[in-house]
Design a protein around this motif. Structure first.
Motif, short mmCIF file in Angstrom:
data_model
loop_
_atom_site.label_atom_id
_atom_site.label_comp_id
_atom_site.label_asym_id
_atom_site.label_seq_id
_atom_site.Cartn_x
_atom_site.Cartn_y
_atom_site.Cartn_z
N GLN A 117 -5.48 -7.53 -6.80
CA GLN A 117 -5.69 -7.26 -5.38
C GLN A 117 -7.17 -7.03 -5.07
O GLN A 117 -7.65 -7.38 -3.99
N VAL A 118 -7.88 -6.44 -6.02
CA VAL A 118 -9.32 -6.23 -5.84
C VAL A 118 -10.03 -7.58 -5.72
O VAL A 118 -10.87 -7.80 -4.84
N ILE A 119 -9.68 -8.51 -6.60
CA ILE A 119 -10.28 -9.84 -6.59
C ILE A 119 -9.98 -10.57 -5.29
O ILE A 119 -10.87 -11.19 -4.68
N CYS A 120 -8.72 -10.48 -4.82
CA CYS A 120 -8.34 -11.13 -3.56
C CYS A 120 -9.15 -10.56 -2.40
O CYS A 120 -9.62 -11.32 -1.53
N ILE A 168 -9.60 0.31 6.07
CA ILE A 168 -8.35 1.05 5.81
C ILE A 168 -7.32 0.15 5.14
O ILE A 168 -6.69 0.53 4.14
N PHE A 169 -7.14 -1.05 5.68
CA PHE A 169 -6.15 -1.97 5.12
C PHE A 169 -6.52 -2.38 3.70
O PHE A 169 -5.65 -2.47 2.82
N ASN A 170 -7.79 -2.65 3.46
CA ASN A 170 -8.22 -3.03 2.11
C ASN A 170 -7.98 -1.91 1.11
O ASN A 170 -7.45 -2.14 0.02
N MET A 171 -8.38 -0.71 1.48
CA MET A 171 -8.20 0.43 0.57
C MET A 171 -6.73 0.69 0.29
O MET A 171 -6.33 0.93 -0.86
N ALA A 172 -5.92 0.63 1.33
CA ALA A 172 -4.48 0.85 1.16
C ALA A 172 -3.86 -0.25 0.31
O ALA A 172 -3.04 0.03 -0.59
N TRP A 182 -13.64 -11.38 1.56
CA TRP A 182 -14.90 -10.92 2.16
C TRP A 182 -15.97 -12.02 2.06
O TRP A 182 -16.60 -12.37 3.04
N PHE A 183 -16.14 -12.54 0.84
CA PHE A 183 -17.18 -13.56 0.65
C PHE A 183 -16.83 -14.88 1.35
O PHE A 183 -17.72 -15.61 1.76
N TYR A 184 -15.53 -15.14 1.49
CA TYR A 184 -15.13 -16.33 2.26
C TYR A 184 -15.60 -16.20 3.70
O TYR A 184 -16.20 -17.14 4.25
N ILE A 197 -11.65 -9.43 9.12
CA ILE A 197 -13.06 -9.68 8.81
C ILE A 197 -13.44 -11.12 9.12
O ILE A 197 -14.59 -11.42 9.48
N ASN A 198 -12.48 -12.03 9.01
CA ASN A 198 -12.75 -13.43 9.36
C ASN A 198 -13.06 -13.57 10.85
O ASN A 198 -14.02 -14.25 11.23
N ASP A 199 -12.27 -12.92 11.69
CA ASP A 199 -12.53 -12.95 13.14
C ASP A 199 -13.84 -12.24 13.48
O ASP A 199 -14.54 -12.63 14.41
#
Length: 313
Positions: free
Chosen positions: A125-128, A100-104, A133-135, A66-68
């Motif tokens: 892990q939810v917080i991370c 997919i990666f986030n959900m997994a 995302w917001f970063y 998401i950063n890229d």
């Protein structure tokens, strides 16, 4: 093969290897030996630890994607030869893999938390995931906030292993026990090391990427405060790092860990002085890139010092 190579670059697989190595060494060279020395067993089984580490890696990979995704305009200027989004990998596929990666990763975090009977730990892990995302969407473009958040997440990759030990999560009395205090002290030192070294690297990367960041409206430290103030912050952080290591050396001198003291002096402290000298002279993106790479190697030598707990304890 070209697609696979591009995908590995997108998720920044070397960084993921760093995370996996850090957590493995912390669990099996620090936490387990300390617990065994005190006649206790770790809370995480081999399977639970592997699932926790995989969870962290998947969330980090999603964060890199998401950063890229949001950095395309910056990367076109700063590193066009290294871009994979839109050139090799479609942006829609990138977002799909991010989801997919986030959900997994989040699911695995809750599975591990459920296995040890402390389900609320899964929200770590939810917080991370939310912070990453917001970063990428906002905080990265603000002065200092983005740098601090990424550095905190780097430290959290270390701390999260300790979260799942009953001496830390079970009760306040457990934390105050001799083994609980020892775990917190050692994990805390490595987490602080990870935070400081990551913050140095983030600021150096901002110095390297000034051109693209400024054209995209980013308000990074060197853009808003100037190059010299950004360097001054790095120097202060390096001094803090040297002080931290010196304090650790004094502490372990009392128990006779002389080999560890020599290792820290030669492979952690000495490189800090070399990096400092390079940063003072740096003024081009390629100079800052070299400094950033050396800081990454410094992080590795610091991480590898965990082996001494396994050898000497």
């Amino acid at each position: 093969m070209k697609l696979l190579t591009a995908f590995l670059r997108l998720i920044r697989y070397p960084n993921l290897i760093y995370i996996a190595l850090t957590q493995f060494l912390l669990q099996y060279c620090v936490v387990t030996p300390i617990l065994t020395f005190n006649g206790e067993a770790p809370s995480l089984s081999w399977l639970s630890f592997c699932l926790l580490s995989l969870s962290t890696i998947l969330i980090a990979a999603a964060g890199n994607i998401i950063n890229d995704y949001f950095d395309i305009n910056i990367d076109i200027i700063n590193k066009p030869e290294k871009m994979v989004l839109d050139k090799i990998i479609n942006r829609r596929w990138a977002m799909a893999w991010h989801t997919i990666f986030n959900m997994a990763g989040v699911s695995l975090g809750f599975i591990v938390a459920w296995r040890i009977g402390v389900i609320y730990l899964g929200f770590t892990q939810v917080i991370c995931s939310l912070i990453l995302w917001f970063y990428s969407t906002s905080f990265k473009r603000q002065v200092l906030i983005g740098n601090v958040l990424i550095s905190l997440l780097t430290a959290l990759a270390v701390v999260v292993v300790g979260f799942y030990e009953k001496q830390i999560y079970e009760s306040f009395e457990a934390i105050l026990s001799p083994v609980g205090r020892q775990l917190i002290q050692v994990i805390g030192v490595y987490a602080l090391f990870a935070f400081v070294i990551s913050l140095i690297r983030e600021i150096v990367k901002d110095l390297e990427d000034m051109l693209g960041d400024s054209k995209d409206g980013c308000r990074t430290i060197p853009i808003v405060w100037g190059v010299n103030p950004a360097k001054q912050i790095c120097y202060a952080l390096m001094l803090a790092l040297l002080v931290l290591i010196f304090v650790v050396q004094i502490r372990i001198a009392f128990i006779g860990w002389w080999s560890a003291i020599i290792y820290l002096a030669l492979l952690v402290q000495a490189p800090v002085f070399y990096i400092y000298s390079l940063l003072r002279k740096a003024h081009l993106p390629e100079h800052y890139h070299k400094v950033s790479s050396l800081v990454k190697w410094l992080m590795l030598t610091g991480i590898l010092s965990m082996i001494f707990f396994k050898i000497l304890l």
